[in-house]
Write a protein that holds these residues in place. Sequence first.
Motif, mmCIF file in Angstrom:
data_model
loop_
_atom_site.group_PDB
_atom_site.id
_atom_site.type_symbol
_atom_site.label_atom_id
_atom_site.label_comp_id
_atom_site.label_asym_id
_atom_site.label_seq_id
_atom_site.Cartn_x
_atom_site.Cartn_y
_atom_site.Cartn_z
ATOM 1 N N LEU A 86 6.104 6.773 -0.232
ATOM 2 C CA LEU A 86 7.283 6.218 0.427
ATOM 3 C C LEU A 86 8.531 6.928 -0.085
ATOM 4 O O LEU A 86 8.659 7.182 -1.279
ATOM 5 C CB LEU A 86 7.375 4.715 0.171
ATOM 6 N N PRO A 87 9.455 7.256 0.810
ATOM 7 C CA PRO A 87 10.668 7.969 0.378
ATOM 8 C C PRO A 87 11.587 7.077 -0.426
ATOM 9 O O PRO A 87 11.534 5.842 -0.320
ATOM 10 C CB PRO A 87 11.308 8.380 1.707
ATOM 11 N N PRO A 88 12.441 7.663 -1.242
ATOM 12 C CA PRO A 88 13.400 6.855 -2.008
ATOM 13 C C PRO A 88 14.426 6.204 -1.097
ATOM 14 O O PRO A 88 14.697 6.684 0.007
ATOM 15 C CB PRO A 88 14.041 7.874 -2.950
ATOM 16 N N LEU A 89 15.002 5.125 -1.585
ATOM 17 C CA LEU A 89 16.023 4.393 -0.839
ATOM 18 C C LEU A 89 17.395 4.616 -1.466
ATOM 19 O O LEU A 89 17.499 4.863 -2.664
ATOM 20 C CB LEU A 89 15.705 2.902 -0.838
ATOM 21 N N PRO A 90 18.444 4.528 -0.657
ATOM 22 C CA PRO A 90 19.786 4.520 -1.253
ATOM 23 C C PRO A 90 19.909 3.363 -2.241
ATOM 24 O O PRO A 90 19.286 2.309 -2.058
ATOM 25 C CB PRO A 90 20.703 4.322 -0.036
ATOM 26 N N GLU A 91 20.685 3.557 -3.278
ATOM 27 C CA GLU A 91 20.809 2.542 -4.319
ATOM 28 C C GLU A 91 21.268 1.210 -3.728
ATOM 29 O O GLU A 91 22.241 1.145 -2.969
ATOM 30 C CB GLU A 91 21.804 3.003 -5.384
ATOM 31 N N HIS A 106 15.290 0.234 8.397
ATOM 32 C CA HIS A 106 14.780 1.316 7.568
ATOM 33 C C HIS A 106 15.972 2.104 7.027
ATOM 34 O O HIS A 106 16.613 2.858 7.755
ATOM 35 C CB HIS A 106 13.864 2.238 8.373
ATOM 36 N N HIS A 107 16.266 1.926 5.733
ATOM 37 C CA HIS A 107 17.420 2.584 5.130
ATOM 38 C C HIS A 107 17.109 3.992 4.630
ATOM 39 O O HIS A 107 18.029 4.759 4.331
ATOM 40 C CB HIS A 107 17.938 1.747 3.959
ATOM 41 N N ALA A 108 15.841 4.348 4.525
ATOM 42 C CA ALA A 108 15.468 5.666 4.018
ATOM 43 C C ALA A 108 15.843 6.752 5.021
ATOM 44 O O ALA A 108 16.011 6.491 6.216
ATOM 45 C CB ALA A 108 13.970 5.712 3.728
ATOM 46 N N ASP A 109 15.962 7.975 4.519
ATOM 47 C CA ASP A 109 16.217 9.121 5.377
ATOM 48 C C ASP A 109 15.108 9.196 6.425
ATOM 49 O O ASP A 109 13.927 9.300 6.075
ATOM 50 C CB ASP A 109 16.229 10.397 4.529
ATOM 51 N N ARG A 112 12.367 11.691 6.098
ATOM 52 C CA ARG A 112 11.370 11.449 5.056
ATOM 53 C C ARG A 112 10.344 10.411 5.499
ATOM 54 O O ARG A 112 9.278 10.290 4.881
ATOM 55 C CB ARG A 112 12.058 10.980 3.767
ATOM 56 N N LEU A 113 10.671 9.664 6.540
ATOM 57 C CA LEU A 113 9.724 8.695 7.097
ATOM 58 C C LEU A 113 8.795 9.326 8.132
ATOM 59 O O LEU A 113 7.826 8.701 8.558
ATOM 60 C CB LEU A 113 10.480 7.535 7.751
ATOM 61 N N LEU A 179 10.234 9.348 16.075
ATOM 62 C CA LEU A 179 10.695 8.089 15.503
ATOM 63 C C LEU A 179 12.031 7.748 16.154
ATOM 64 O O LEU A 179 13.008 8.491 16.006
ATOM 65 C CB LEU A 179 10.874 8.185 13.986
ATOM 66 N N LEU A 180 12.065 6.623 16.862
ATOM 67 C CA LEU A 180 13.283 6.170 17.510
ATOM 68 C C LEU A 180 13.839 4.990 16.717
ATOM 69 O O LEU A 180 13.188 3.939 16.631
ATOM 70 C CB LEU A 180 13.035 5.730 18.956
ATOM 71 N N ARG A 181 14.992 5.168 16.132
ATOM 72 C CA ARG A 181 15.598 4.085 15.366
ATOM 73 C C ARG A 181 16.747 3.476 16.167
ATOM 74 O O ARG A 181 17.665 4.184 16.607
ATOM 75 C CB ARG A 181 16.116 4.583 14.016
#
Length: 284
Positions: A86-91, A106-109, A112-113, A179-181
């Motif tokens: 799993l990619p890192p998340l913003p702090e 989904h806050h990750a880049d 990266r997802l 991926l559609l966000r």
Amino acid sequence: MTEQLTAPESAPEPLAETAPEPAAPPGDGRRRRRVLRAIARWTAAVIVCGGAGVGTAAALTSMERTDVPGLATESDGRWAYPRLSLPPLPEGSPRPYTLGNEGQVHHADPRRLLLPAPAGATVDAKADGRLTTSGDAVLAFFDKEARPGLEQTLADSTLRHVTTRSWTMPDGTRSTVHLLRFGSVAYAEAFKDELIASDDGDATPEILPAGVQSAKLDGYADDIDVADTMVYGYHEPEPYGPEQTRWAYIQAGDTLALVVHTRKGEALQVPFQQTVTLQNQLLG
């Protein structure tokens, strides 16, 4: 922060003195040295052999079964994807299905997802993690008559961005993942509902891909156990012309994924199911 190890403050006590050994008889020194050298050689040989044995055992236990000569099993058709995490998340940002993230965002880049291409793939340089606010690449997948309505739905649904990766495998399989966000879970589900009738019990596709005349629901989707997500998988049944298409939608919070495999003759189910499963896990 982990605690660093430090040297002890006090020095170790000196070893106790031992009484000197009695002197060796005259002429016995050379024989003792020969014996000691022989013992040293045998000890070194044992250590080397033992080390090699331990190293081999460690290597074997750390390898996959298919990596060990003589223990390889026949391939079941799965592709060799890189190890995923799993990619890192913003702090300060939570995962999409945790407390404090009611919007399932989904806050990750998003890049990266997106599932990476497997080993041996030829990646489309124009669609290798491409990030855009346009849904044109997604719309091109669907029947031409349905595109204007879908385009309007995307315009009304606060589509944030689309992330795409495409590649081709040596057997000719063409793969694409979009991926559609969206701005919210509601908008993501609304677009999904435009594509499939998920309230009739069998998730019948409302809109088919371009060139596809009919669709059949895949049963494997029920076996993909990723909490808080839904998978709708389809394939083009026979007769399907010179090539077959398999596609799936993954509903995951504010994100809807579209996974497509197309191949001349038959699009194989095993690598397609593998691709869908792994992409689903990254979104979960």
